[in-house]
Design an enzyme around this catalytic site. Structure first.
Site, mmCIF file in Angstrom:
data_model
loop_
_atom_site.group_PDB
_atom_site.id
_atom_site.type_symbol
_atom_site.label_atom_id
_atom_site.label_comp_id
_atom_site.label_asym_id
_atom_site.label_seq_id
_atom_site.Cartn_x
_atom_site.Cartn_y
_atom_site.Cartn_z
ATOM 1 N N GLU A 61 -81.022 31.815 28.332
ATOM 2 C CA GLU A 61 -80.038 31.056 27.465
ATOM 3 C C GLU A 61 -80.326 29.849 27.434
ATOM 4 O O GLU A 61 -80.644 28.963 28.244
ATOM 5 C CB GLU A 61 -78.796 31.212 28.251
ATOM 6 N N GLU A 97 -76.782 38.237 30.083
ATOM 7 C CA GLU A 97 -77.685 38.467 31.273
ATOM 8 C C GLU A 97 -78.095 40.039 31.182
ATOM 9 O O GLU A 97 -79.542 40.337 31.604
ATOM 10 C CB GLU A 97 -77.111 38.267 32.300
ATOM 11 N N ASP A 153 -76.024 32.918 41.122
ATOM 12 C CA ASP A 153 -74.573 33.804 41.087
ATOM 13 C C ASP A 153 -74.467 34.656 39.947
ATOM 14 O O ASP A 153 -73.933 35.982 40.083
ATOM 15 C CB ASP A 153 -73.381 32.704 41.146
ATOM 16 N N HIS A 203 -71.187 29.009 41.400
ATOM 17 C CA HIS A 203 -72.505 28.503 40.772
ATOM 18 C C HIS A 203 -73.373 27.627 41.965
ATOM 19 O O HIS A 203 -74.186 27.125 41.889
ATOM 20 C CB HIS A 203 -72.140 27.295 39.828
#
Length: 673
Positions: free
Chosen positions: A376, A407, A432, A477
């Site tokens: 990304e 993902e 994460d 995160h």
């Protein structure tokens, strides 16, 4: 047969029937073997769907790729998987195409182009994208066909894959064999959609509905579609209408089709219907068709006999093919001695970790044109959220591939392209987020070498940032996910603590033949700079490094906790405690030789990591030390990790819940009381 039989070459239709007859005999043999107790394996019958792969077979070759699902034995037969190896695989025999290690739901046969069979609904679609991308980047005209049932249209992986294929105009056909039933549930009970082609159209590419029970119509329709995809016009979604005559699993007829409905379904069954059409059109005589059927019976009978005589795959295969090198598998009591990298004496340049990572990526792409990157926001601009790709898309073009926020699609694509020899480097922005694509990573990339009996392997690398330690990123995160990843056989995991190691480990990962994960700490991404070797520099996987010599206790650690342990060691030295700091660098393969050698010298060990302490890597290492060195220890080895709570947004709480210099010093003091 609704289609005009004159619209197809008679020889082609005869060949289609030949494949259908072979498929039917395989189906009959399996059902007979299971019913009699001769066979013992799980079977998901595809009775009624034979015309779909049989009609495609004349249009493709072994150079074209196929991905299918556990209910895909008809696809495999028509694609050219050898029947002897197919039956032996289902029976768990050494002569299986995958040494009996994948079994009926995991057939892989690269020689025929049958690249992967997944037992997870819809999971093959992202992987098919990777196969298609590899061929597009190599400039071939190969087509990839991914087969799945109507039930898979509810799976997120299929939607992510279709979206990515549309954006990149990949040469892939999403073939939905709509057999009207998703496992045990009829279509109206799981979706309000009246059909599935609109889903492709919503994503910007063509969707086509074809009669999968009419081999003439289906073959003619697929010919145009395959030609279109070969010519570079992008993906197509095909809804092949058919009907499953058998149960979800097992033998016999469908439990959902009863009475007149079942009778009508049998009447429309393409195997007898095509046979009848060939006779009525005068294309074949009864004798000719009987000969085709007899050949199929003989071929299947011979394959079954051969498979039954093949030796059952034994225990000696248990730990083989988990990795390319069997010594990678951690075994109780085994100390593998691996050579460390030689001291570097060449040119260096000051770099931060993000610059060292970019240097490794750039050099790897120079060294091997099969290396490419996807993830990304990695294009110019911004060149990656962490600036590891700045300027690289401008330099490398399509080998730097920004993706949608998806993902599953990212890891599946990397897996598929790696299956055919590319070396993708995928970025998952934060550790994460691994939960979003865990299936693609752990059920497919990690297991494929083993399930295929080393017929295929997945030389891909995944980079991800661990955001903990800085504060302010919060629970979603900041997690350090290595324990989750280490519990998945087939993955290798590295966790560098310096820019030099980030470069050296990453280059080794990229050129390793197994799937590798590099975790990079955000604490170190920009803050730590050092002189990093210039040029091709690699640190061997599975080699720990002593970062500080000591005599009284070994602090075993990795990642950004190395810095904390080094600072703690300086504080402890003021109190007369001489701590050795051992940086693992690679978490799997794990360097037990250097761990145990260090602790043999010091007599004490504390394993420190930023991940949650409970069920963490520290427990595994401390237990092994205690088992192996019990009589030589001055005290029990123990571990120190984060408190059992999500990482807090509050900097005050986060500082307290993760090991830091002060808390490490305190724990060591307690061990000397």
């Amino acid at each position: 047969m609704a289609a005009d039989i004159k619209s197809i070459d008679p020889g082609t239709l005869t060949e289609i029937y030949r494949q259908m007859s072979r498929i039917r005999e395989v189906d009959k043999a399996i059902q007979a073997g299971l019913s009699s107790g001769k066979f013992m394996f799980t079977y998901w019958p595809m009775t009624g769907q034979e015309a779909i792969p049989a009609s495609i077979a004349p249009l493709i070759s072994s150079k074209d790729h196929m991905v299918t699902i556990y209910r895909g034995i008809h696809d495999q037969v028509a694609k050219g998987v050898p029947l002897k190896g197919l039956f032996a695989e289902a029976l768990g025999r050494e002569g299986g195409v995958n040494k009996g290690k994948g079994g009926s739901p995991h057939i892989s046969d690269p020689s025929s182009g049958s690249m992967l069979t997944t037992a997870i609904v819809g999971a093959g679609a992202p992987i098919a994208n990777g196969l298609a991308l590899a061929e597009k980047m190599r400039g071939t005209d190969a087509v990839t066909i991914v087969n799945f049932g109507d039930g898979a249209t509810s799976i997120g992986a299929v939607h992510e894959a279709m979206n990515l294929a549309g954006v990149w105009k990949l040469p892939v056909i999403f073939l939905c064999q709509n057999n009207q039933i998703g496992e045990y549930t009829a279509i109206p009970d799981y979706t309000a959609s009246e059909g599935f082609t609109a889903r492709a159209e919503a994503l910007g590419f063509r969707g086509v509905t074809l009669d999968g029970n009419d081999p003439v119509a289906f073959h003619n329709g697929m010919k145009e579609i395959i030609d279109s995809v070969r010519s570079g016009k992008g993906p197509v979604f095909v809804e092949a209408m058919t009907l499953r005559l058998g149960p979800h699993a097992g033998v016999g007829w469908s439990h959902l089709l009863k009475g007149d409905e079942l009778a009508a379904a049998k009447e429309a069954w393409p195997v007898p219907a095509t046979r009848k059409a060939l006779l009525e059109a005068g294309i074949c005589t009864e004798e000719q068709l009987a000969a085709i059927d007899s050949e199929a019976v003989a071929e299947v009978s011979d394959a079954v006999e051969w498979a039954m005589n093949s030796k059952v795959t034994g225990e000696d295969e248990m730990l083989l093919d988990v990795y390319g090198d069997p010594d990678t598998v951690p075994r109780r009591g085994q100390r593998v001695k691996r050579e460390a990298e030689p001291a570097f004496t060449g040119e260096t340049k000051e770099m931060a970790m993000f610059e060292a990572v970019q240097d490794a990526l750039d050099l790897s792409m120079q060294l091997d044109d099969q290396v490419y990157c996807l993830g990304e926001d990695i294009g110019d601009d911004p060149g990656g959220v962490f600036k590891c790709f700045k300027g690289m898309q401008t330099k490398w073009g399509e080998r730097i591939r920004p993706t949608p926020i998806a993902e599953q699609a990212i890891i599946g694509c990397a897996t598929g392209s790696a299956l055919v020899g590319m070396r993708p480097v995928a970025e998952i922005m934060f550790a994460d987020f691994i939960g979003v694509c865990m299936d693609q990573l752990t059920n497919h990339a990690a297991k494929q070498r083993y399930m295929s009996g080393a017929t295929t392997n997945v030389p891909m690398t995944v980079r991800m940032i661990a955001g903990g330690g800085i504060g302010g990123f919060g629970a979603q995160h900041s997690q350090s996910t290595e324990a989750m990843l280490l519990h998945q056989p087939g993955l290798k995991v590295v966790y560098p603590s310096t820019p030099t190691e980030a470069k050296g480990l990453l280059m080794s990962c990229i050129f390793d033949d197994d799937p590798c994960i590099q975790l990079e700490s955000m604490m170190l991404t920009y803050a730590l700079k050092e002189q990093v070797p210039v040029g091709d520099y690699r640190i061997p996987l599975g080699v720990a490094k002593v970062k500080r010599e000591g005599t009284d206790i070994t602090l075993v650690t990795y990642g950004w906790q190395v810095m904390q342990c080094l600072l703690a060691a300086e504080e402890l030295a003021k109190e007369g405690i001489n701590a050795e700091v051992l940086d693992l660098r690679t978490l799997l393969p794990l360097d037990y030789d250097r761990i145990l050698s260090s602790v043999e010298k010091t007599g004490r060990a504390l394993v420190v990591h930023a991940a949650v302490e409970f069920c963490g890597l520290g427990s595994e290492i401390a237990t092994t030390i205690n088992e192996e060195l019990f009589t030589k220890l001055k005290g029990p080895a123990t571990r120190f990790g984060a408190a059992y709570a999500p990482i807090a947004y509050s900097k005050t709480i986060e500082t307290a819940q993760v090991p830091n210099v002060a808390s490490i010093v305190t724990r060591v003091r307690e061990m000397f009381k």
